[in-house]
Design an enzyme around this catalytic site. Structure first.
Site, short mmCIF file in Angstrom:
data_model
loop_
_atom_site.label_atom_id
_atom_site.label_comp_id
_atom_site.label_asym_id
_atom_site.label_seq_id
_atom_site.Cartn_x
_atom_site.Cartn_y
_atom_site.Cartn_z
CG HIS A 174 47.95 36.20 39.59
ND1 HIS A 174 48.98 36.51 38.75
CD2 HIS A 174 47.98 37.13 40.58
CE1 HIS A 174 49.61 37.59 39.21
NE2 HIS A 174 49.02 37.98 40.32
CE1 TYR A 210 29.49 35.01 39.63
CE2 TYR A 210 28.55 36.97 40.65
CZ TYR A 210 28.63 36.09 39.60
OH TYR A 210 27.84 36.29 38.49
CD GLN A 263 44.01 32.08 44.50
OE1 GLN A 263 45.12 31.59 44.34
NE2 GLN A 263 43.39 32.76 43.55
CB SER A 295 51.17 69.70 15.66
OG SER A 295 51.93 69.64 16.86
CD GLU A 333 48.13 70.71 27.26
OE1 GLU A 333 48.65 69.68 26.78
OE2 GLU A 333 47.59 71.58 26.53
CB VAL A 339 37.12 41.59 40.06
CG1 VAL A 339 37.15 42.42 38.78
CG2 VAL A 339 37.00 42.51 41.26
CD GLN A 340 39.54 37.93 35.77
OE1 GLN A 340 39.20 37.03 35.01
NE2 GLN A 340 39.80 39.14 35.34
N1 LIG Z 1 40.67 41.50 39.39
C1 LIG Z 1 40.89 41.14 38.14
O1 LIG Z 1 40.25 41.63 37.22
C2 LIG Z 1 41.92 40.09 37.81
C3 LIG Z 1 42.52 40.06 36.55
C4 LIG Z 1 43.33 38.98 36.19
C5 LIG Z 1 43.56 37.98 37.13
N2 LIG Z 1 43.02 38.05 38.38
C6 LIG Z 1 43.24 36.96 39.33
O2 LIG Z 1 41.98 36.32 39.54
C7 LIG Z 1 41.92 35.83 40.90
C8 LIG Z 1 40.69 36.43 41.57
O3 LIG Z 1 40.90 37.82 41.68
P1 LIG Z 1 39.71 38.85 41.94
O4 LIG Z 1 40.29 40.22 41.79
O5 LIG Z 1 38.51 38.45 41.19
O6 LIG Z 1 39.51 38.56 43.49
P2 LIG Z 1 38.64 39.38 44.51
O7 LIG Z 1 37.61 40.19 43.81
O8 LIG Z 1 39.49 40.05 45.49
O9 LIG Z 1 37.97 38.07 45.20
C9 LIG Z 1 37.03 38.22 46.08
C10 LIG Z 1 36.39 36.85 46.27
O10 LIG Z 1 37.13 36.15 47.27
C11 LIG Z 1 36.20 35.85 48.34
N3 LIG Z 1 36.91 35.85 49.61
C12 LIG Z 1 37.79 36.78 50.09
N4 LIG Z 1 38.25 36.39 51.31
C13 LIG Z 1 37.66 35.20 51.59
C14 LIG Z 1 37.74 34.29 52.66
N5 LIG Z 1 38.55 34.52 53.70
N6 LIG Z 1 36.99 33.17 52.60
C15 LIG Z 1 36.18 32.90 51.56
N7 LIG Z 1 36.07 33.73 50.49
C16 LIG Z 1 36.80 34.86 50.52
C17 LIG Z 1 35.16 36.98 48.24
O11 LIG Z 1 33.99 36.66 48.93
P3 LIG Z 1 33.31 37.80 49.85
O12 LIG Z 1 32.83 38.85 48.91
O13 LIG Z 1 32.23 37.07 50.55
O14 LIG Z 1 34.38 38.34 50.74
C18 LIG Z 1 34.99 37.02 46.72
O15 LIG Z 1 34.21 35.95 46.25
C19 LIG Z 1 43.24 36.24 41.55
O16 LIG Z 1 44.15 35.19 41.43
C20 LIG Z 1 43.68 37.43 40.71
O17 LIG Z 1 45.07 37.62 40.75
C21 LIG Z 1 42.19 39.08 38.74
#
Ligand SMILES: NC(=O)c1ccc[n+]([C@@H]2O[C@H](COP(=O)([O-])OP(=O)(O)OC[C@H]3O[C@@H](n4cnc5c(N)ncnc54)[C@H](OP(=O)(O)O)[C@@H]3O)[C@@H](O)[C@H]2O)c1
Length: 376
Positions: free
Chosen positions: A124, A38, A103, A270, A244, A40-41
Site C-alpha cells: 500500500h 500475518y 506500521q 430482457s 431485487e 490478511v495479506q
Molecule cells: N487486507 C487486505 O487484503 C489488503 C489488500 C491489499 C493491501 N493491503 C495492505 O497490506 C498491509 C497489511 O494489511 P492487512 O490487512 O493484512 O493487515 P492486518 O490484517 O490488519 O494486519 C494485522 C497484522 O499486524 C499485526 N499487528 C497489529 N498491531 C500490531 C502491533 N501494535 N505490534 C505488532 N504487530 C501488530 C497483527 O498481529 P496480531 O494479530 O498479533 O495483532 C497482524 O500480524 C497494509 O498495508 C494493507 O493496506 C491489505
C-alpha cells in the site's frame, strides 16, 4: 515490460509470459524475504511465495492467535517463524505487512534494521505517501517499492490454489541498488499476481482509498441500503426487496459482468431491462459524481488517512469496528440476506429422495468392500 492498449490508452504492464516464475526464482535466489505481519495479506503472500520456491520467513509477535495461525500454516518457530525484530534482522527484503496503523508504531524498530542493500516492500502507498502523518521515511541506501494486490489476501491465496491470479499494481519509490525493478517484479510474480500494472505510491493510495470507500464497499452498501429502503417503504416484502437489490446482482448478474463486461450482461437481460438500465445509468452517474469528487478530495488532502490513523491506533479499535459491523449485520437488509442465503439450494440439506439414494450407494459400496462377489 509490455505496452498494452487499455481502451485506447497505452500502459506499461508486466505479464507472467515476459517475467516467468523461473526468472523470479532466479532474481530472489539469494534473498531472504521476511513477511512482517500475518494478518490478511501476510498469509496470502507468504504462503504463495513459499509454494513458489522462495526463501520466505515470517515475523510475527508471539503469544497471539496470529502466531499460532502461522504455526498451523507450517511456519516453524526458530526456522521460518520469528519474533518481528529477529525476522527484520534476518530478512534482506522486508515485506511490511502490518496493519497501516501498526506500521507507524513499529517503524522505529524497522528502521534500525534497514541496512544498505536491503529492500523495504509495502502493499500500500499509505505509509510513504502520508509520511507527514506516519513518520515513515526510509533511509537512502535501501530499495523501496510496492506490490499491491487488488483484492483481499484471502482471495490472493484462494486464486493461487486454483491456478488463477489476482492483478496487482507495482511502484518503485527508491532504487538504491539498481536492482529495484527486478526485485519488485519478481516479488509480484512470486506472491501470485495475475498481471502487474505500473503506478506510483501516491496514485496507488489515492485510488485504493477512493475505491474501497466508493464502489467496492462504501458506495455499494449505500446504494443497496437506499434501494432496499425505498422498496420496503413502498410495500414490498423483505424477500422481494433483497432479491431485487442484492441476490440477483451477486448470484446472477455480476458473474456475467466479470466474464464479459457490462454490455454483455445487459445484452443477456430482457430488452425491457436493457431499455430501463440504459435510460437510468447516467442519472445515477450524475447524482453520485459530486460525492465521488468530495471523496477524492478528502483522500487527497489527507483527511481520510488522518481519520484512519486516529481511529485505528486506539487500543479498542477492533471492538469499535465490530460495533459498527454489528449494526450492519443486524439491519433488516442483511438479516433478510442471511435467510435468503440459507435458502439457496446448495445450502439446503439434501432432500429425502437424495439421502435415500446416497444410502443405497453407501450400502452398495460397503457390500463391495466386504464381499466383492456380492455385486452381481
Ligand atoms: N487486507 C487486505 O487484503 C489488503 C489488500 C491489499 C493491501 N493491503 C495492505 O497490506 C498491509 C497489511 O494489511 P492487512 O490487512 O493484512 O493487515 P492486518 O490484517 O490488519 O494486519 C494485522 C497484522 O499486524 C499485526 N499487528 C497489529 N498491531 C500490531 C502491533 N501494535 N505490534 C505488532 N504487530 C501488530 C497483527 O498481529 P496480531 O494479530 O498479533 O495483532 C497482524 O500480524 C497494509 O498495508 C494493507 O493496506 C491489505
Amino acid at each position: 515490460m509490455a505496452k498494452l492498449n487499455f481502451g485506447g490508452v497505452e500502459e506499461n504492464v508486466v505479464t507472467r509470459e515476459e517475467f516467468p516464475l523461473s526468472k523470479a526464482q532466479q532474481v530472489l535466489k539469494n534473498e531472504t524475504v521476511a513477511v512482517i505481519g500475518y494478518g490478511v495479506q501476510g498469509p496470502g503472500q507468504a504462503l504463495n511465495q513459499r509454494d513458489n520456491g522462495i526463501n520466505v520467513i515470517v515475523g510475527q509477535r508471539k503469544n497471539s492467535k496470529t502466531w499460532d495461525k502461522a504455526v498451523r500454516d507450517g511456519f516453524v518457530p526458530g526456522v521460518s517463524l520469528f519474533e518481528i525484530e529477529e525476522a527484520l534482522e534476518r530478512g534482506t527484503i522486508i515485506c511490511y505487512l502490518l496493519s497501516d496503523a501498526a506500521q507507524i508504531a513499529l517503524w522505529p524498530t524497522v528502521q534500525k534494521h534497514l541496512t544498505p542493500g536491503k529492500a523495504l516492500y509495502f502493499s500500500h502507498g499509505f505509509g510513504i505517501t502520508f509520511n507527514e502523518q506516519t513518520g515513515i521515511i526510509p533511509p537512502k541506501g535501501v530499495d523501496v517499492f510496492l506490490v499491491a494486490p487488488k483484492g483481499s489476501g484471502t482471495s490472493l491465496r484462494r486464486m493461487f490454489l486454483q491456478g488463477r491470479g489476482l492483478n496487482s499494481s507495482y511502484a518503485i519509490y527508491q532504487d538504491a541498488t539498481g536492482k529495484a525493478f527486478d526485485r519488485v517484479i519478481a516479488l509480484g510474480i512470486a506472491v501470485g499476481s495475475g498481471y502487474l500494472f505500473e503506478t506510483d505510491f501516491r496514485r496507488e493510495v489515492f485510488s485504493d482509498l477512493t475505491g474501497e470507500r466508493g464502489t467496492l464497499m462504501g458506495a455499494i452498501q449505500g446504494i443497496f441500503a437506499a434501494q432496499y429502503q425505498v422498496l420496503r417503504e413502498r410495500g414490498h416484502s423483505p424477500s422481494e426487496a433483497f432479491n431485487e437489490t442484492v441476490e440477483e446482482l451477486t448470484q446472477s448478474l455480476m458473474p456475467l459482468v466479470a466474464e464479459n463486461g457490462m454490455d454483455w450482461m445487459y445484452a443477456n437481460c430482457s430488452t425491457t431491462a436493457q431499455r430501463g438500465a440504459l435510460d437510468w445509468w447516467k442519472k445515477f452517474r450524475d447524482a453520485t459524481r459530486p460525492v465521488f469528487n468530495e471523496l477524492y478530495d478528502s483522500v487527497a488532502t489527507g483527511k481520510e488517512s488522518q481519520r484512519s490513523i486516529e481511529s485505528n491506533s486506539k487500543p479498542d479499535y477492533r471492538e469499535k469496528l465490530e460495533e459498527e459491523l454489528k449494526e450492519l449485520r443486524e439491519s433488516e437488509l442483511w438479516q433478510a440476506g442471511k435467510t435468503v442465503r440459507s435458502l439457496r439450494p446448495e445450502n439446503q440439506p439434501p432432500a429425502k429422495e437424495e439421502v435415500h439414494k446416497d444410502h443405497k450407494v453407501a450400502d452398495l459400496f460397503k457390500k463391495l468392500v466386504e464381499k466383492p462377489e456380492n455385486i452381481g
